[in-house]
Design a protein around this motif. Structure first.
Motif, mmCIF file in Angstrom:
data_model
loop_
_atom_site.group_PDB
_atom_site.id
_atom_site.type_symbol
_atom_site.label_atom_id
_atom_site.label_comp_id
_atom_site.label_asym_id
_atom_site.label_seq_id
_atom_site.Cartn_x
_atom_site.Cartn_y
_atom_site.Cartn_z
ATOM 1 N N TYR A 1 5.985 4.928 -7.553
ATOM 2 C CA TYR A 1 7.127 4.579 -6.702
ATOM 3 C C TYR A 1 8.457 4.659 -7.403
ATOM 4 O O TYR A 1 9.345 5.360 -6.736
ATOM 5 N N TYR A 2 8.630 4.148 -8.460
ATOM 6 C CA TYR A 2 9.866 4.377 -9.348
ATOM 7 C C TYR A 2 10.158 5.769 -9.888
ATOM 8 O O TYR A 2 11.113 6.097 -10.027
ATOM 9 N N LYS B 1 -9.053 7.929 0.770
ATOM 10 C CA LYS B 1 -8.356 6.701 0.767
ATOM 11 C C LYS B 1 -8.226 6.058 -0.580
ATOM 12 O O LYS B 1 -8.350 5.015 -1.243
ATOM 13 N N ASP B 2 -7.798 7.258 -1.608
ATOM 14 C CA ASP B 2 -7.550 6.875 -2.915
ATOM 15 C C ASP B 2 -5.905 6.769 -3.176
ATOM 16 O O ASP B 2 -5.235 7.779 -3.251
ATOM 17 N N ALA B 3 -5.549 5.544 -3.508
ATOM 18 C CA ALA B 3 -4.050 5.204 -3.520
ATOM 19 C C ALA B 3 -3.470 5.932 -4.814
ATOM 20 O O ALA B 3 -2.347 6.219 -4.921
ATOM 21 N N GLU B 4 -4.109 5.872 -5.870
ATOM 22 C CA GLU B 4 -3.697 6.403 -7.074
ATOM 23 C C GLU B 4 -3.599 7.929 -7.124
ATOM 24 O O GLU B 4 -2.330 8.237 -7.539
ATOM 25 N N SER C 1 7.340 8.874 1.285
ATOM 26 C CA SER C 1 6.528 8.595 0.126
ATOM 27 C C SER C 1 6.734 7.234 -0.541
ATOM 28 O O SER C 1 5.849 6.379 -0.832
ATOM 29 N N LEU C 2 8.004 6.739 -0.658
ATOM 30 C CA LEU C 2 8.238 5.297 -1.051
ATOM 31 C C LEU C 2 7.458 4.403 -0.291
ATOM 32 O O LEU C 2 7.035 3.472 -0.693
ATOM 33 N N LYS C 3 7.813 4.268 1.169
ATOM 34 C CA LYS C 3 6.774 3.612 2.146
ATOM 35 C C LYS C 3 5.406 3.533 1.803
ATOM 36 O O LYS C 3 5.105 2.333 1.622
ATOM 37 N N SER C 4 4.844 4.850 1.531
ATOM 38 C CA SER C 4 3.255 4.694 1.277
ATOM 39 C C SER C 4 3.118 4.037 -0.035
ATOM 40 O O SER C 4 2.005 3.236 -0.196
ATOM 41 N N ASN D 1 0.877 0.694 -0.955
ATOM 42 C CA ASN D 1 -0.297 0.712 -1.794
ATOM 43 C C ASN D 1 -0.013 -0.041 -3.254
ATOM 44 O O ASN D 1 -0.971 -0.033 -4.008
ATOM 45 N N LYS D 2 1.229 -0.274 -3.398
ATOM 46 C CA LYS D 2 1.479 -1.242 -4.501
ATOM 47 C C LYS D 2 1.282 -0.294 -5.848
ATOM 48 O O LYS D 2 0.789 -0.801 -6.727
#
Length: 340
Positions: free
Chosen positions: A119-120, A74-77, A106-109, A113-114
């Motif tokens: 994302y960009y 569960k590591d968002a980075e 991928s963009l949704k995730s 996760n902010k």
């Protein structure tokens, strides 16, 4: 004597087996005892090594293993990095269909996760793929959507990336004034970010635009800013012990400075400066997309292609060309564009 030969032979085999262990195999051996962040870093290192090879399936295997471990922890980075690496892989192997397939999830995730930088960066992969395939209107619409999204999320990095993409598209279209505006906005945003790799690319693109527009006094000022950023980055890199070469970055900056100075001196001396009547050619090499600038080497650069940028007169001339459609059975063609 036989005993000595036997010992030497065994020693040679042992040495050979040591040298046969590749960096990837060495990392995989160590992974059995690693946990947490150290295990994720090992997976990331494997992906980095795989990206330098010419084997898409092996690289995807490493990336999927990295992503699975990131999701498990569960590591968002780490998840963001793995997802971006996957898109980069498909980009590098000219697989647009897979980019289109995996990008929405991928963009949704990343949005949940902010992890906005990833994302960009992920979104920009699609834009750059469209640019490379010369689907410029599609690329522009996608970049404008990204720009609006960055405003909505109040992401400075997103504004910088999307503005850069729009500037590059406008430049390729020959819409230099719009390109200048977008790239100026990109530089203003990216100057606030720690990672300067995209900022340096924005300076490079803006210098080309100012050359096209003939704004050489401003070009000189931009080059001074550009060099100042490079000097600061080099000094900080040395302080941190980084040894990466910036020769290529300095080369582009120096060439832009030379153009600005030569043209300025010629104009001040009252001499004309002969630029091509039709337009200009430039060499474009997109290279493999890599997760960090440190991973970029000469081996990751793709074969360059030549791009032609027509001057305004040439672009305007196309508006006066009459278009007609000749249908079976018609004696005269049907005009589609009555002008001209």
């Amino acid at each position: 004597m036989k005993r000595i030969v036997s010992i030497l032979f065994s020693l040679i085999l042992s040495i050979g087996s040591v040298y046969a262990i590749s960096p990837a195999n060495s990392i995989r051996r160590e992974m059995n005892r690693l946990r947490g962040k150290e295990l994720l870093q090992a997976h990331s290192n494997l992906c980095q090594l795989a990206a330098t090879q010419d084997d898409m399936q092996y690289e995807l295997r490493c990336i999927r293993e990295f992503l699975a471990e990131a999701l498990k922890q569960k590591d968002a980075e780490a998840e963001g990095m793995a997802r971006v690496r996957q898109l980069y892989c498909y980009y590098n192997y000219d697989n647009l269909d897979s980019i289109l397939f995996y990008l929405p999830a991928s963009l949704k995730s990343m949005k949940e996760n902010k992890t906005w930088d990833y994302y960009y960066n992920a979104w920009s992969v699609l834009v750059e793929r469209y640019i490379y395939e010369e689907k410029l209107q599609t690329a522009l619409l996608e970049a404008q959507k990204m720009y609006a999204d960055a405003h909505a999320t109040n992401s400075n990095y997103g504004l910088g990336i999307s503005s850069y993409d729009m500037g590059c598209i406008y430049q390729t279209m020959g819409r230099f004034r719009e390109a200048e505006k977008s790239l100026t906005e990109s530089i203003a945003a990216l100057s606030k970010e720690e990672d300067i790799s995209q900022l340096l690319s924005a300076y490079n693109a803006l210098s080309e635009i100012l050359d096209e527009l003939g704004e050489y006094d401003r070009l000189r000022r931009i080059v001074e800013e550009w060099k100042s950023v490079l000097d600061k980055y080099q000094k900080e890199s040395l302080r941190k012990g980084y040894t990466q070469s910036l020769n290529g970055r300095y080369l582009y900056c120096t060439l832009a400075a030379a153009v600005a100075e030569i043209v300025r001196e010629e104009i001040l001396a009252g001499r004309s400066v002969a630029l091509a009547d039709l337009g200009s050619f430039r060499v474009v090499s997109t290279g493999k997309r890599m997760a960090t600038e440190k991973e970029v080497t000469a081996d990751t650069l793709k074969a360059p292609r030549i791009q032609f940028l027509p001057k305004m007169e040439m672009r305007n001339l196309t508006k006066s060309i009459q278009r007609v459609v000749l249908r079976p059975g018609e004696a005269e063609p049907t005009p589609e564009n009555p002008l001209g």
